[in-house]
Design a protein around this motif. Structure first.
Motif, short mmCIF file in Angstrom:
data_model
loop_
_atom_site.label_atom_id
_atom_site.label_comp_id
_atom_site.label_asym_id
_atom_site.label_seq_id
_atom_site.Cartn_x
_atom_site.Cartn_y
_atom_site.Cartn_z
N ALA A 104 5.69 -12.04 -3.19
CA ALA A 104 6.46 -10.78 -2.44
C ALA A 104 6.15 -9.40 -2.97
N LEU A 105 6.02 -9.34 -4.15
CA LEU A 105 5.72 -8.18 -4.85
C LEU A 105 4.16 -7.78 -4.72
N CYS A 106 3.27 -8.82 -4.94
CA CYS A 106 1.80 -8.59 -4.68
C CYS A 106 1.71 -8.30 -3.22
N ALA A 107 2.30 -8.86 -2.25
CA ALA A 107 2.03 -8.53 -1.07
C ALA A 107 2.33 -7.25 -0.61
N LYS A 108 3.44 -6.75 -1.11
CA LYS A 108 3.94 -5.33 -0.87
C LYS A 108 2.99 -4.33 -1.28
N MET A 109 2.46 -4.63 -2.86
CA MET A 109 1.65 -3.70 -3.42
C MET A 109 0.42 -3.55 -2.59
N ARG A 110 -0.16 -4.72 -2.28
CA ARG A 110 -1.27 -4.79 -1.43
C ARG A 110 -1.45 -4.14 -0.19
N ARG A 111 -0.30 -4.49 0.41
CA ARG A 111 -0.18 -3.66 1.62
C ARG A 111 -0.17 -2.10 1.47
N GLY A 112 0.64 -1.54 0.88
CA GLY A 112 0.89 -0.08 0.40
C GLY A 112 -0.70 0.43 0.09
N ASN A 115 -3.17 0.54 3.11
CA ASN A 115 -2.60 1.26 4.03
C ASN A 115 -3.19 2.70 3.54
N CYS A 213 -0.89 -17.74 0.80
CA CYS A 213 -0.48 -16.58 1.10
C CYS A 213 -1.00 -15.93 2.23
#
Length: 227
Positions: A104-112, A115, A213
């Protein structure tokens, strides 16, 4: 090529993914799906009745021995501007925070970070390489683990950034994409894991605790479980 472009065009038309003048960033992890997305969007750009600009961004997660130069060469051949965005995601998640469930944290960081990179390039849309099988698997995982009927959307407008996320390959099956990548000899990037430093594994052949993922930018975990 046409076997993939035809359903991709239909998906784009059905969900009105592209408009004249769009500046699209393709998220390219170096896995088979994102490379197929890059190759198909580049081909579509040359023949589409809807003119759009195409750029590619790769997030370097901080794993050793990941060589993105073949992807850079492919982008040069396709005349697609290419950016490698350095990150400290691996260090933060595994060395500093020592996350046992990092997805979850990895996905959130990558999205940010993706973007932010897209905005810095002046893009208004971000394209990801999810396909039909991804949508079905996400649907099943949502029912099993969350008890609800849900999957990702073909088009998502992110009001905080003003970016629109699109998934042009949703009508394509994974087997079709895999065969295309092999036939086109696209340069799938390999990684080395902490568990097997002497083994090179293609990005895209790793599962998280709850399945593959969902974001194409990272299809493996630190101590990956091979498919």
């Amino acid at each position: 090529m046409q076997k993939l472009l035809s359903p991709m065009r239909k998906c784009i038309r059905d969900y009105q993914m592209l408009s004249p003048g769009d500046r699209v960033v393709a998220g390219v992890s170096g896995g088979k799906d994102s490379l197929a997305l890059l190759r198909l969007l580049a081909e579509l750009r040359e023949h589409s009745s809807v003119p759009f600009e195409l750029m590619a961004v790769t997030l370097d997660l901080g794993y050793e021995a990941m060589d993105f130069s073949p992807v850079a060469d492919l982008c040069a051949q396709l005349n697609v501007p290419y950016t490698i965005q350095k990150t400290q995601i691996r260090e933060i998640i595994f060395d500093i925070r020592k996350e046992e469930n990092p997805c979850a944290l990895c996905a959130k960081m990558r999205r940010g970070i993706l973007n932010d990179a897209a905005l810095a390039l002046g893009a208004n849309k971000v394209a990801l390489g999810h396909h039909y099988d991804d949508a079905i698997e996400t649907f099943m995982l949502s029912m099993i683990y969350e008890g609800r009927i849900s999957s990702f959307l073909p088009v998502t407008y992110m009001d905080r950034t003003g970016l629109t996320l699109i998934r042009p390959m949703l009508y394509l099956h994974e087997k079709t994409i895999r065969n295309f990548v092999e036939r086109e000899n696209l340069p799938v990037v390999h990684i080395q894991t902490g568990r097997q430093q002497d083994q090179r594994i293609p990005v895209g052949l790793w599962k998280t605790g709850r399945g593959t993922c969902r974001l194409e930018h990272c299809r493996f975990r630190h101590d990956g479980v091979r498919l």
